[in-house]
Design an enzyme around this catalytic site. Sequence first.
Site, PDB file in Angstrom:
ATOM      1  N   ASN A  88      37.188  37.014  43.183  1.00 29.34           N
ATOM      2  CA  ASN A  88      36.350  38.126  43.599  1.00 29.34           C
ATOM      3  C   ASN A  88      36.746  39.356  42.786  1.00 29.34           C
ATOM      4  O   ASN A  88      37.681  39.313  41.982  1.00 29.34           O
ATOM      5  CB  ASN A  88      36.444  38.377  45.110  1.00 29.34           C
ATOM      6  CG  ASN A  88      37.855  38.686  45.574  1.00 29.34           C
ATOM      7  OD1 ASN A  88      38.642  39.329  44.875  1.00 29.34           O
ATOM      8  ND2 ASN A  88      38.194  38.237  46.777  1.00 29.34           N
ATOM      9  N   ARG A  89      36.030  40.441  42.993  1.00 27.76           N
ATOM     10  CA  ARG A  89      36.274  41.630  42.162  1.00 27.76           C
ATOM     11  C   ARG A  89      37.707  42.151  42.314  1.00 27.76           C
ATOM     12  O   ARG A  89      38.362  42.481  41.322  1.00 27.76           O
ATOM     13  CB  ARG A  89      35.272  42.733  42.533  1.00 27.76           C
ATOM     14  CG  ARG A  89      35.418  43.982  41.666  1.00 27.76           C
ATOM     15  CD  ARG A  89      34.488  45.102  42.106  1.00 27.76           C
ATOM     16  NE  ARG A  89      34.682  46.260  41.236  1.00 27.76           N
ATOM     17  CZ  ARG A  89      33.804  46.713  40.354  1.00 27.76           C
ATOM     18  NH1 ARG A  89      32.625  46.107  40.237  1.00 27.76           N
ATOM     19  NH2 ARG A  89      34.063  47.758  39.599  1.00 27.76           N
ATOM     20  N   LYS A  90      38.200  42.204  43.554  1.00 35.67           N
ATOM     21  CA  LYS A  90      39.548  42.727  43.783  1.00 35.67           C
ATOM     22  C   LYS A  90      40.589  41.860  43.088  1.00 35.67           C
ATOM     23  O   LYS A  90      41.534  42.376  42.467  1.00 35.67           O
ATOM     24  CB  LYS A  90      39.832  42.795  45.285  1.00 35.67           C
ATOM     25  CG  LYS A  90      41.205  43.339  45.630  1.00 35.67           C
ATOM     26  CD  LYS A  90      41.432  43.353  47.128  1.00 35.67           C
ATOM     27  CE  LYS A  90      42.848  43.833  47.454  1.00 35.67           C
ATOM     28  NZ  LYS A  90      43.112  43.789  48.914  1.00 35.67           N
ATOM     29  N   GLU A  91      40.436  40.546  43.190  1.00 33.05           N
ATOM     30  CA  GLU A  91      41.389  39.636  42.544  1.00 33.05           C
ATOM     31  C   GLU A  91      41.378  39.812  41.029  1.00 33.05           C
ATOM     32  O   GLU A  91      42.425  39.779  40.377  1.00 33.05           O
ATOM     33  CB  GLU A  91      41.056  38.190  42.913  1.00 33.05           C
ATOM     34  CG  GLU A  91      41.387  37.849  44.359  1.00 33.05           C
ATOM     35  CD  GLU A  91      40.750  36.556  44.834  1.00 33.05           C
ATOM     36  OE1 GLU A  91      41.207  36.022  45.863  1.00 33.05           O
ATOM     37  OE2 GLU A  91      39.786  36.082  44.196  1.00 33.05           O
TER      38      GLU A  91
ATOM     39  N   ASP B 193      35.383  30.130  49.678  1.00 31.73           N
ATOM     40  CA  ASP B 193      35.567  28.679  49.736  1.00 31.73           C
ATOM     41  C   ASP B 193      34.244  27.957  49.502  1.00 31.73           C
ATOM     42  O   ASP B 193      34.188  26.924  48.831  1.00 31.73           O
ATOM     43  CB  ASP B 193      36.129  28.273  51.100  1.00 31.73           C
ATOM     44  CG  ASP B 193      37.503  28.865  51.373  1.00 31.73           C
ATOM     45  OD1 ASP B 193      38.167  29.286  50.403  1.00 31.73           O
ATOM     46  OD2 ASP B 193      37.907  28.907  52.547  1.00 31.73           O
TER      47      ASP B 193
END
Length: 336
Positions: free
Chosen positions: A202-205, A287
């Site tokens: 995701n963007r944060k990761e 997931d």
Amino acid sequence: MNLKNIINRFNKARILVVGDLILDEYIWGKVERISPEAPVPVVWADKRTYVPGGAANVANNIRSFDAEVCLAGVIGNDKNTEILLSQLRKRKISARGIFVEPSRLTTVKTRIIAGHQQIVRVDWEHTDSLPEGMNQKIYNFIQKNIDDFDAIVIEDYGKGVINVQLLEGLILLARSHKRIVTVDPKEDNFQYYRGVTSITPNRKELENAIRNLKIKDTANKLQVHNDRLLTDRDIELAAKQILKYLELESILVTLGEQGMKLFQKDGAVTHIPTVAQEVFDVSGAGDTVISTFTLGLCCGASFLEAAHIANYAAGIVVGKVGTAATNRKELMMRLK
């Protein structure tokens, strides 16, 4: 290839999911008053349910499309072990790659829900890397059975099962057997995913991984600093750098209400707008993305076709409360 034709072939896929196993516990009730002991709501509980979480939820998503799926990971020797295993049996998910490590807890996330609102979450877990002997057991299982699977999903929740030693051997093994390998990544381990087929951060990761890897693209004026948010242009430039740095075929970045963005090795970048009609709960949506994306690749889809299918599937599960999965019937209806 038509998306519906791809989905109709999902039941032919055989997938191994390796990673952190979690038991998701839900306590359901309603709130009628505030506690006299502290300024917190009192939940009048009337139901308790369990569903597979973490890597087990990925397996559950895959199994909901009638594909063959097997789990490899670690559980503890405690009261929650049998609850998780019984949930896997009920869903016909193979647990033959799961090993017991008595020194660890079976990871449990307990969510207390009042109406449609999550009040609090309580986690029981260990996050240390696995003992060397347990790493070897998991690797030996995969080595012995790799011909049984079309693809391997690595589900990294940062609980210790996915570690440097296991990743190195697993990725080399999968590449030597020409198997699809997809990763739902943890930003701390990005540098160890080199050579897999695709990752789905995701963007944060992705932002955190960029900082951890200290990526600097002077030609495009990309300088990552800890004291500022990254722009969309930063994200795009950095995704391209990570794609090259890790020798990937693609990166599928999930962007919440902004949908997804697919980056491919050939330089193609495609933004896929969200198709979610309503959002109740985003837990487990990642997931669903990696499950359906991998199923698509196993069934002959291009990276872009697989990403579109994953986007539709995610749009369905965020409209459900709790850790959820979708199925072929729901997905076909949404495609219409």
